[in-house]
Motif scaffolding. Structure first.
Motif, mmCIF file in Angstrom:
data_model
loop_
_atom_site.group_PDB
_atom_site.id
_atom_site.type_symbol
_atom_site.label_atom_id
_atom_site.label_comp_id
_atom_site.label_asym_id
_atom_site.label_seq_id
_atom_site.Cartn_x
_atom_site.Cartn_y
_atom_site.Cartn_z
ATOM 1 N N UNK A 229 -21.398 -16.849 6.192
ATOM 2 C CA UNK A 229 -22.570 -16.729 5.324
ATOM 3 C C UNK A 229 -23.879 -16.767 6.105
ATOM 4 N N UNK A 230 -24.903 -16.178 5.492
ATOM 5 C CA UNK A 230 -26.267 -16.268 5.995
ATOM 6 C C UNK A 230 -27.068 -17.261 5.155
ATOM 7 N N UNK A 231 -26.648 -17.458 3.917
ATOM 8 C CA UNK A 231 -27.264 -18.492 3.092
ATOM 9 C C UNK A 231 -26.208 -19.070 2.163
ATOM 10 N N UNK A 232 -26.360 -20.347 1.878
ATOM 11 C CA UNK A 232 -25.466 -21.047 0.963
ATOM 12 C C UNK A 232 -26.278 -21.523 -0.230
ATOM 13 N N UNK A 233 -25.863 -21.120 -1.406
ATOM 14 C CA UNK A 233 -26.490 -21.491 -2.673
ATOM 15 C C UNK A 233 -25.687 -22.666 -3.229
ATOM 16 N N UNK A 234 -26.303 -23.833 -3.312
ATOM 17 C CA UNK A 234 -25.560 -25.036 -3.657
ATOM 18 C C UNK A 234 -26.206 -25.798 -4.809
ATOM 19 N N UNK A 235 -25.404 -26.545 -5.528
ATOM 20 C CA UNK A 235 -25.895 -27.421 -6.593
ATOM 21 C C UNK A 235 -25.999 -28.833 -6.049
ATOM 22 N N UNK A 236 -27.210 -29.379 -6.052
ATOM 23 C CA UNK A 236 -27.431 -30.737 -5.569
ATOM 24 C C UNK A 236 -28.417 -31.423 -6.502
ATOM 25 N N UNK A 248 -23.645 -31.582 6.964
ATOM 26 C CA UNK A 248 -22.249 -31.166 7.104
ATOM 27 C C UNK A 248 -22.144 -29.659 7.263
ATOM 28 N N UNK A 249 -22.992 -28.933 6.527
ATOM 29 C CA UNK A 249 -22.969 -27.474 6.607
ATOM 30 C C UNK A 249 -23.369 -27.006 8.006
ATOM 31 N N UNK A 250 -24.376 -27.647 8.572
ATOM 32 C CA UNK A 250 -24.822 -27.265 9.914
ATOM 33 C C UNK A 250 -23.762 -27.605 10.962
ATOM 34 N N UNK A 251 -23.096 -28.742 10.785
ATOM 35 C CA UNK A 251 -22.041 -29.126 11.728
ATOM 36 C C UNK A 251 -20.866 -28.158 11.659
ATOM 37 N N UNK A 252 -20.493 -27.759 10.460
ATOM 38 C CA UNK A 252 -19.403 -26.789 10.306
ATOM 39 C C UNK A 252 -19.776 -25.442 10.888
ATOM 40 N N UNK A 253 -21.042 -25.050 10.735
ATOM 41 C CA UNK A 253 -21.501 -23.774 11.282
ATOM 42 C C UNK A 253 -21.419 -23.796 12.806
ATOM 43 N N UNK A 254 -21.823 -24.911 13.405
ATOM 44 C CA UNK A 254 -21.718 -25.040 14.860
ATOM 45 C C UNK A 254 -20.256 -25.015 15.306
ATOM 46 N N UNK A 255 -19.390 -25.679 14.531
ATOM 47 C CA UNK A 255 -17.965 -25.700 14.868
ATOM 48 C C UNK A 255 -17.339 -24.315 14.770
ATOM 49 N N UNK A 256 -17.952 -23.456 13.938
ATOM 50 C CA UNK A 256 -17.451 -22.083 13.803
ATOM 51 C C UNK A 256 -17.987 -21.178 14.906
ATOM 52 N N UNK A 257 -18.727 -21.751 15.855
ATOM 53 C CA UNK A 257 -19.226 -20.979 16.985
ATOM 54 C C UNK A 257 -20.551 -20.297 16.741
ATOM 55 N N UNK A 258 -21.270 -20.738 15.713
ATOM 56 C CA UNK A 258 -22.559 -20.150 15.391
ATOM 57 C C UNK A 258 -23.665 -21.179 15.608
ATOM 58 N N UNK A 263 -27.015 -20.600 9.012
ATOM 59 C CA UNK A 263 -26.793 -20.579 7.568
ATOM 60 C C UNK A 263 -27.930 -21.345 6.892
ATOM 61 N N UNK A 264 -28.676 -20.671 6.033
ATOM 62 C CA UNK A 264 -29.763 -21.319 5.294
ATOM 63 C C UNK A 264 -29.191 -22.002 4.063
ATOM 64 N N UNK A 265 -29.480 -23.279 3.910
ATOM 65 C CA UNK A 265 -28.984 -24.061 2.775
ATOM 66 C C UNK A 265 -30.052 -24.055 1.686
ATOM 67 N N UNK A 266 -29.738 -23.450 0.541
ATOM 68 C CA UNK A 266 -30.705 -23.291 -0.544
ATOM 69 C C UNK A 266 -30.161 -23.915 -1.834
#
Length: 430
Positions: A229-236, A248-258, A263-266
């Motif tokens: 993804x380039x952006x994640x649309x989330x309910x918070x 967590x999203x940023x850590x997973x993105x780094x773990x995926x080699x990116x 990924x922009x969290x919106x």
């Protein structure tokens, strides 16, 4: 400042609030016209928003009796909007459970060409059980099976988009050569769910790789988002939980080699705006008074995988029904609703009011300065890279946000004052 917000508007009919078509602030008789959609997109573009976002629903629920919940085809609407806008991104939802990868790849590649590089695909796996019957299926696949198919579906679409090399078009009039066939390759995909030869029937789109949005906040959905993804649309609902999700999203993105910030969290946000606090609260009260408990319970039933809450008392504490959710149900949103209600001691009636105002997202009621303050707090805390703005009513809710809140964000240096790029990919990078 070096970091700025990203803003998209989520446009649904005449607004997100349940039964908002009854409000004198809306014009439901116009909501199926191009003029309606064009006006919304042009207002959003006048505020330099990153994207105009249209969701989808593949079934017509019983709630249509009291709520205008019909949904047009997103790609058809966005294709029309590409002709009446110039810079704003155009993101549409398309399901990986009830579509074909070749069709989706072709639709969004076409939209990207028509819009000169402004298309985006919102990837969903569809968790509404009643949609299955519209596609010849007796039941909805469970969560794991939907995501397994979804992962492969996305890989096929990405492969099809890359089947044409960037320099495949030769365009040599003298030699009579339009394209170099050696640079147009079949993808020859053979997987568990799909057998697709390819290539796509039109050249690489202006953005090359069209941006993807992803809305799943379950662990499986987050892993998919981190990978593609380039952006994640989330309910918070709460700042602390939102910050934890973003980390967590940023850590997973780094773990995926990116890059962690790829990924922009919106989070979704529904602003209810008034010139004074009292005026904003009055508007929220007016919109809340329109909410049908029966229709909102139906919305919750769909969100909970068909689990019916109508037998519970409206004025008793919201029941902890986590262990009763069907296997095919969506994971993240029901868990968030239940956790929030239990932690805050909300009754079912109170939860209905909260969900009914903003299709289950977080609502913020106040003056333009208060709305901007809240957005700035979340942004600077790292809980959000921006927001998907979900107006409770349209068009006024969007007009008020663009006219009153956006200038305050710009004045604080939090949001752009002009488009700096031409494509959606460039907007998300700036």
């Amino acid at each position: 400042m070096s970091r700025r917000m990203h803003l998209a508007v989520f446009a649904q009919g005449v607004g997100a609030a349940q039964a908002v078509w009854r409000s004198p602030r809306t014009r439901p008789e116009e909501m199926h016209t191009l003029e309606h959609w064009a006006h919304l997109a042009q207002v959003a573009e006048s505020g330099f928003l990153d994207a105009f976002f249209i969701a989808d629903a593949l079934t017509l629920g019983p709630g249509i009796t009291g709520d205008a919940t019909d949904r047009p085809d997103p790609v058809a609407v966005l294709s029309a909007l590409s002709a009446v806008t110039k810079r704003i991104g155009l993101i549409g939802t398309s399901s990986t459970t009830y579509n074909d990868p070749f069709t989706v790849a072709r639709q969004f590649a076409t939209l990207d060409h028509l819009s000169r590089g402004r298309a985006g695909w919102n990837v969903v796996t569809t968790a509404i059980a009643t949609a299955a019957a519209n596609y010849g299926s007796s039941g909805l696949p469970d969560h794991a099976a939907r995501y397994e198919r979804g992962e492969e579906f996305v890989d096929v679409v990405l492969g099809l988009w890359e089947a044409w090399a960037e320099d495949a078009i030769v365009g040599d009039r003298d030699a009579g050569v339009w394209a170099d066939l050696d640079k147009i390759a079949p993808i020859a995909h053979s997987g568990t769910h799909f057998q697709v030869k390819g290539p796509l029937t039109l050249p690489r789109s202006p953005q090359g790789r069209i941006p993807l949005a992803q809305a799943g906040s379950s662990p499986t959905g987050m892993r998919l988002g981190a990978r593609v993804a380039d952006l994640v649309f989330t309910t918070q609902f709460e700042l602390g939980e939102a910050t934890k999700f973003a980390e967590e999203m940023r850590a997973l993105t780094a773990a995926a080699g990116r890059h962690p910030g790829a990924v922009k969290v919106l989070p979704g946000i529904t602003p209810v705006i008034g010139r004074t606090v009292a005026e904003a609260r009055d508007l929220a009260g007016d919109l809340g008074a329109l909410i049908s408990e029966r229709s909102t319970l139906e919305f919750m039933k769909q969100s909970f995988g068909g689990l019916d809450l109508s037998g519970y008392s409206l004025d008793e504490p919201f029941p902890d029904i986590s262990d009763q959710l069907p296997q095919h149900a969506s994971v993240s949103r029901p868990e968030l609703f239940i956790r929030t209600a239990v932690q805050e001691g909300l009754t079912l009636r109170q939860m209905i009011q909260r969900i009914g105002l903003s299709i289950g997202h977080r609502s913020v009621v106040g003056t333009p300065d208060m709305i901007a303050d809240e957005m700035q707090t979340w942004f600077e805390a790292g809980a959000a890279d921006g927001f998907v703005v979900i107006p409770a009513d349209l068009p006024l809710g969007l007009e008020e946000f663009v006219g009153e809140v956006v200038p305050r964000l710009q004045h604080r240096g939090l949001f752009r004052t002009a488009y700096e790029g031409e494509t959606l990919k460039e907007h998300l990078a700036s």
